[in-house]
Design a protein around this motif. Sequence first.
Motif, mmCIF file in Angstrom:
data_model
loop_
_atom_site.group_PDB
_atom_site.id
_atom_site.type_symbol
_atom_site.label_atom_id
_atom_site.label_comp_id
_atom_site.label_asym_id
_atom_site.label_seq_id
_atom_site.Cartn_x
_atom_site.Cartn_y
_atom_site.Cartn_z
ATOM 1 N N TYR A 14 2.854 2.930 -53.569
ATOM 2 C CA TYR A 14 3.125 2.572 -52.940
ATOM 3 C C TYR A 14 2.767 1.253 -53.807
ATOM 4 C CZ TYR A 14 5.101 3.919 -48.316
ATOM 5 O OH TYR A 14 4.920 4.696 -47.166
ATOM 6 N N LEU A 15 0.889 1.472 -54.591
ATOM 7 C CA LEU A 15 0.921 -0.417 -55.284
ATOM 8 C C LEU A 15 0.933 -0.225 -56.812
ATOM 9 C CD1 LEU A 15 -1.986 -0.853 -53.085
ATOM 10 C CD2 LEU A 15 -0.251 -1.892 -52.764
ATOM 11 N N LYS A 16 1.358 1.242 -56.797
ATOM 12 C CA LYS A 16 1.362 1.571 -58.510
ATOM 13 C C LYS A 16 2.038 0.763 -59.046
ATOM 14 C CE LYS A 16 0.394 6.076 -60.018
ATOM 15 N NZ LYS A 16 0.718 7.450 -59.627
ATOM 16 N N GLY A 17 2.329 0.125 -60.594
ATOM 17 C CA GLY A 17 3.038 -0.315 -61.359
ATOM 18 C C GLY A 17 2.769 -2.198 -60.657
ATOM 19 N N GLY A 18 2.507 -2.716 -59.886
ATOM 20 C CA GLY A 18 2.224 -3.429 -59.592
ATOM 21 C C GLY A 18 0.752 -4.599 -60.102
ATOM 22 N N LYS A 19 1.377 -6.176 -60.692
ATOM 23 C CA LYS A 19 0.545 -5.846 -61.205
ATOM 24 C C LYS A 19 -0.901 -7.450 -60.774
ATOM 25 C CE LYS A 19 3.399 -7.734 -65.313
ATOM 26 N NZ LYS A 19 4.896 -7.206 -64.268
ATOM 27 N N GLY A 47 -7.789 9.561 -48.083
ATOM 28 C CA GLY A 47 -5.885 9.714 -48.003
ATOM 29 C C GLY A 47 -5.153 9.478 -48.051
ATOM 30 N N LEU A 48 -5.668 8.422 -46.901
ATOM 31 C CA LEU A 48 -4.331 7.316 -46.706
ATOM 32 C C LEU A 48 -4.781 5.489 -48.073
ATOM 33 C CD1 LEU A 48 -2.344 5.304 -45.019
ATOM 34 C CD2 LEU A 48 -4.430 4.160 -43.900
ATOM 35 N N HIS A 49 -5.875 6.103 -48.425
ATOM 36 C CA HIS A 49 -6.083 5.340 -50.081
ATOM 37 C C HIS A 49 -5.013 5.399 -51.018
ATOM 38 C CE1 HIS A 49 -8.328 3.282 -53.170
ATOM 39 N NE2 HIS A 49 -8.506 2.158 -52.285
ATOM 40 N N GLN A 50 -5.949 7.158 -51.089
ATOM 41 C CA GLN A 50 -4.610 7.760 -52.218
ATOM 42 C C GLN A 50 -3.035 7.965 -51.934
ATOM 43 O OE1 GLN A 50 -6.340 8.759 -54.506
ATOM 44 N NE2 GLN A 50 -5.324 7.607 -55.756
ATOM 45 N N GLN A 51 -2.107 7.962 -50.948
ATOM 46 C CA GLN A 51 -1.490 8.026 -50.212
ATOM 47 C C GLN A 51 -1.138 6.102 -51.243
ATOM 48 O OE1 GLN A 51 0.064 8.585 -46.392
ATOM 49 N NE2 GLN A 51 1.983 8.168 -47.366
ATOM 50 N N ILE A 52 -1.287 5.067 -50.274
ATOM 51 C CA ILE A 52 -1.171 3.652 -50.972
ATOM 52 C C ILE A 52 -1.550 3.318 -51.822
ATOM 53 C CG2 ILE A 52 -1.444 1.341 -50.547
ATOM 54 C CD1 ILE A 52 -2.634 1.986 -47.160
ATOM 55 N N LEU A 53 -2.156 3.975 -53.051
ATOM 56 C CA LEU A 53 -1.436 3.838 -53.860
ATOM 57 C C LEU A 53 -0.958 4.552 -54.906
ATOM 58 C CD1 LEU A 53 -5.790 4.066 -55.424
ATOM 59 C CD2 LEU A 53 -4.263 1.188 -55.594
ATOM 60 N N ASN A 54 -1.084 5.142 -54.460
ATOM 61 C CA ASN A 54 0.098 6.549 -55.407
ATOM 62 C C ASN A 54 1.524 5.560 -54.795
ATOM 63 O OD1 ASN A 54 -1.392 7.587 -56.624
ATOM 64 N ND2 ASN A 54 -1.559 9.778 -55.239
ATOM 65 N N THR A 110 -11.837 -0.534 -53.058
ATOM 66 C CA THR A 110 -11.648 -0.268 -54.507
ATOM 67 C C THR A 110 -10.720 -2.007 -54.289
ATOM 68 O OG1 THR A 110 -9.146 0.080 -53.857
ATOM 69 C CG2 THR A 110 -11.676 1.456 -54.816
ATOM 70 N N ASN A 111 -10.195 -2.554 -55.584
ATOM 71 C CA ASN A 111 -9.006 -3.379 -55.912
ATOM 72 C C ASN A 111 -8.345 -2.565 -55.526
ATOM 73 O OD1 ASN A 111 -8.460 -2.386 -58.091
ATOM 74 N ND2 ASN A 111 -9.592 -4.506 -59.546
ATOM 75 N N LEU A 112 -6.861 -3.678 -55.792
ATOM 76 C CA LEU A 112 -5.496 -2.970 -55.379
ATOM 77 C C LEU A 112 -5.615 -1.859 -56.471
ATOM 78 C CD1 LEU A 112 -3.490 -5.895 -53.670
ATOM 79 C CD2 LEU A 112 -4.645 -3.923 -52.563
ATOM 80 N N LYS A 113 -5.670 -2.232 -57.465
ATOM 81 C CA LYS A 113 -5.496 -1.456 -58.673
ATOM 82 C C LYS A 113 -6.497 -0.149 -58.821
ATOM 83 C CE LYS A 113 -5.935 -4.848 -62.225
ATOM 84 N NZ LYS A 113 -6.899 -5.559 -63.028
ATOM 85 N N GLY A 114 -7.268 -0.225 -57.685
ATOM 86 C CA GLY A 114 -8.071 1.273 -57.145
ATOM 87 C C GLY A 114 -9.266 1.221 -58.180
#
Length: 265
Positions: free
Chosen positions: A259-264, A250-257, A229-233
Amino acid sequence: MKWEDIDYHAKEWVKEAGDKIRLSFEKTLNIETKSNPNDLVTNIDKEIEQFFIDKIRGVYPDHKIMGEEGFGDELKSHEGIVWLIDPIDGTMNFIHQQRNFAISIGIYENGIGRIGLIYDVAHNELYNAIRGKGAYLNGKPLPLLKETTVKESIIALNATWVMENHRIDHTLMIPLVRDARGTRSYGTAALEMVFVATGRVDAYLSMRLSPWDFAAGAVIVEELGGIVTNLKGEKLDFLSMDTLFAAKPGLHQQILNDYLKGGKY
Ligand code: IPD
Ligand code: CA
Ligand code: CA
């Protein structure tokens, strides 16, 4: 049958292009810069793209082509069959190291990835996938990817994203780098994606890539159960530049939730 035929031709052309690139190691390169002094292109990048275009037009005149060096078509949509070509991904490595670069070809039908081919020329390693038919390294099937967690993972990312930069709030990246088992940076998006596919790394993140950088890798990684995906998922559209995030399930979801959430992005 259609995709097997296209795949057969594409593989033959990729190997022929690999031979041309290997021969170029003996010759002097003509090196130019593009958007900035570190954005490099050589006569070989251009010759190889033109080689693929001539081959494709000869056998598949109705297919469209999106190539990094601009010899293909100007595409506004992904209607029909489209070849997304990066003749040399990792040009800086090609020039400086004569290794750690690859030919990358994704073949899409109406925006859906059908074939991915990535050829690591220096190691003579050809990674390929046909959607629904498995992914292979030099003809040997690759196993499906297993779930993992940040603390057990190696993450491929460029050091640029962990220092202050104008594409991502680097303070989001620091905890990820700290918590992961290790990080790596290879300077070639196509190979970094096949490293996700083969489990050599567990995730790859980048802030700015073009469709030809990730079109082939997306087919191969997804065929093995990885998530791209892109960094927004969000799903990629394969027409425009975007951020990129490829990882094991699994890792994709964990990093999105976590670490990456809230970033622009
Ligand atoms: C580049 C490589 C590099 C990535 C750059 C790309 P090129 O492709 O994939 O790893 O960080 O953003 O442009 O220019 O060598 O084909
Ligand atoms: Ca590239
Ligand atoms: Ca390139």
